[in-house]
Scaffold this motif. Structure first.
Motif, short mmCIF file in Angstrom:
data_model
loop_
_atom_site.label_atom_id
_atom_site.label_comp_id
_atom_site.label_asym_id
_atom_site.label_seq_id
_atom_site.Cartn_x
_atom_site.Cartn_y
_atom_site.Cartn_z
N ARG A 109 15.22 5.06 0.44
CA ARG A 109 14.37 4.34 1.37
C ARG A 109 14.21 2.87 1.04
O ARG A 109 13.23 2.24 1.42
CB ARG A 109 13.01 5.02 1.52
CG ARG A 109 13.12 6.45 2.00
CD ARG A 109 11.77 7.00 2.38
NE ARG A 109 11.90 8.33 2.92
CZ ARG A 109 12.21 8.62 4.18
NH1 ARG A 109 12.42 7.66 5.03
NH2 ARG A 109 12.29 9.86 4.57
N GLY A 110 15.19 2.30 0.32
CA GLY A 110 15.15 0.89 0.01
C GLY A 110 15.93 0.07 1.03
O GLY A 110 16.47 0.60 2.00
N ASP A 111 15.97 -1.22 0.79
CA ASP A 111 16.66 -2.16 1.67
C ASP A 111 18.08 -2.36 1.15
O ASP A 111 18.29 -2.94 0.09
CB ASP A 111 15.90 -3.48 1.69
CG ASP A 111 16.47 -4.51 2.64
OD1 ASP A 111 17.64 -4.38 3.06
OD2 ASP A 111 15.74 -5.47 2.95
N ALA A 112 19.06 -1.92 1.91
CA ALA A 112 20.47 -2.00 1.49
C ALA A 112 20.95 -3.43 1.34
O ALA A 112 21.96 -3.69 0.67
CB ALA A 112 21.35 -1.25 2.48
N ALA A 113 20.25 -4.39 1.93
CA ALA A 113 20.65 -5.79 1.84
C ALA A 113 20.22 -6.43 0.52
O ALA A 113 20.64 -7.55 0.21
CB ALA A 113 20.06 -6.58 3.01
N ARG A 131 0.85 -1.19 0.00
CA ARG A 131 0.00 0.00 0.00
C ARG A 131 0.88 1.24 0.00
O ARG A 131 1.85 1.31 0.74
CB ARG A 131 -0.88 0.03 1.24
CG ARG A 131 -1.97 -1.01 1.22
CD ARG A 131 -2.78 -0.95 2.48
NE ARG A 131 -3.63 0.26 2.46
CZ ARG A 131 -4.46 0.56 3.43
NH1 ARG A 131 -4.56 -0.20 4.48
NH2 ARG A 131 -5.19 1.65 3.36
N THR A 132 0.53 2.17 -0.84
CA THR A 132 1.24 3.46 -0.81
C THR A 132 0.41 4.43 0.00
O THR A 132 -0.67 4.83 -0.40
CB THR A 132 1.46 4.02 -2.23
OG1 THR A 132 0.20 4.12 -2.88
CG2 THR A 132 2.37 3.13 -3.04
N GLN A 133 0.91 4.74 1.17
CA GLN A 133 0.25 5.72 2.05
C GLN A 133 1.26 6.79 2.41
O GLN A 133 1.66 6.93 3.55
CB GLN A 133 -0.29 5.04 3.30
CG GLN A 133 -1.39 4.04 3.00
CD GLN A 133 -1.89 3.36 4.26
OE1 GLN A 133 -1.12 2.95 5.11
NE2 GLN A 133 -3.21 3.26 4.36
N GLY A 134 1.72 7.49 1.41
CA GLY A 134 2.75 8.50 1.60
C GLY A 134 4.10 7.97 1.18
O GLY A 134 4.38 6.77 1.21
N TYR A 135 4.96 8.88 0.79
CA TYR A 135 6.28 8.51 0.25
C TYR A 135 7.15 7.75 1.24
O TYR A 135 7.88 6.85 0.87
CB TYR A 135 7.02 9.77 -0.23
CG TYR A 135 8.37 9.48 -0.81
CD1 TYR A 135 8.49 9.00 -2.12
CD2 TYR A 135 9.53 9.65 -0.06
CE1 TYR A 135 9.73 8.71 -2.67
CE2 TYR A 135 10.78 9.36 -0.60
CZ TYR A 135 10.87 8.88 -1.91
OH TYR A 135 12.10 8.60 -2.42
N ASP A 136 7.08 8.08 2.50
CA ASP A 136 7.98 7.48 3.49
C ASP A 136 7.60 6.07 3.90
O ASP A 136 8.43 5.36 4.46
CB ASP A 136 8.03 8.36 4.75
CG ASP A 136 8.67 9.71 4.47
OD1 ASP A 136 9.41 9.81 3.48
OD2 ASP A 136 8.42 10.63 5.26
N SER A 137 6.38 5.64 3.66
CA SER A 137 5.92 4.41 4.28
C SER A 137 5.82 3.18 3.39
O SER A 137 5.77 2.08 3.89
CB SER A 137 4.55 4.65 4.92
OG SER A 137 3.60 4.97 3.92
N TYR A 138 5.77 3.33 2.09
CA TYR A 138 5.56 2.13 1.28
C TYR A 138 6.84 1.32 1.09
O TYR A 138 7.94 1.84 1.11
CB TYR A 138 4.92 2.46 -0.08
CG TYR A 138 5.80 3.25 -1.04
CD1 TYR A 138 6.64 2.60 -1.92
CD2 TYR A 138 5.76 4.64 -1.06
CE1 TYR A 138 7.43 3.30 -2.81
CE2 TYR A 138 6.54 5.35 -1.93
CZ TYR A 138 7.38 4.68 -2.80
OH TYR A 138 8.17 5.38 -3.67
N SER A 176 15.17 -4.16 -4.33
CA SER A 176 14.66 -2.98 -3.65
C SER A 176 15.27 -1.74 -4.28
O SER A 176 16.12 -1.83 -5.16
CB SER A 176 15.00 -3.04 -2.16
OG SER A 176 14.40 -1.98 -1.46
N ALA A 177 14.86 -0.60 -3.78
CA ALA A 177 15.52 0.64 -4.14
C ALA A 177 16.83 0.74 -3.38
O ALA A 177 17.05 0.04 -2.39
CB ALA A 177 14.62 1.83 -3.78
#
Length: 148
Positions: free
Chosen positions: A44-48, A15-22, A38-39
């Motif tokens: 705001r992606g997962d570095a792993a 769900r996209t509920q604002g840029y910071d949370s999805y 991921s990004a």
């Protein structure tokens, strides 16, 4: 004339509920292999997990390797080892943001050729690399060549 096609599948759910949370995590499937992607952590992606920018750099590196192996084999040069430490650069002050440079740093070990001949073959492979030819990003090569 033959036209080659390349397919991939992508799946994201959330769900996209604002840029910071999805969630930026999604799955990409290529050739019956699915991987989580991921990004970049900076976005705001997962570095792993691998990110699309890394895939572009890896594609350029892999294409250069495969092109080089082909031209070396056709030239009768025995390649014993090829390792690359590729790097892509994407300045965050440039609009639109994009990779501006990819540097390939292969370390190549060969037998039965001079450094100059291997360099010529690397250049020929670079000219034939499908990925480098498809990008507007500059792709350069900084090789270390060892002849046994």
């Amino acid at each position: 004339m033959t036209t080659h096609t390349y397919a991939s599948a992508l799946r994201w759910a959330g769900r996209t509920q604002g840029y910071d949370s999805y969630s930026r995590q999604h799955d990409i499937t290529m050739s019956d292999t699915t991987m989580a992607v991921s990004a970049d952590a900076a976005f705001r992606g997962d570095a792993a997990l691998p990110n699309p920018e890394q895939f572009v750099v890896a594609a350029a590196s892999s294409c250069q390797l495969l092109s080089f192996l082909a031209v070396a084999a056709l030239a009768g040069v025995e390649v014993l080892e090829y390792n690359d430490a590729a790097e892509g650069v994407m300045p965050d002050d440039l609009r639109p943001m994009r990779l501006t440079a990819i540097v390939l740093r292969p370390r190549i070990v060969v037998r039965g050729a001079t450094v100059e001949r291997v360099q010529r073959l690397l250049n020929k492979a670079h000219e034939q690399c499908y990925i480098a030819n498809s990008l507007t990003t500059e792709v350069t090569i900084e090789p270390v060549i060892e002849v046994l």
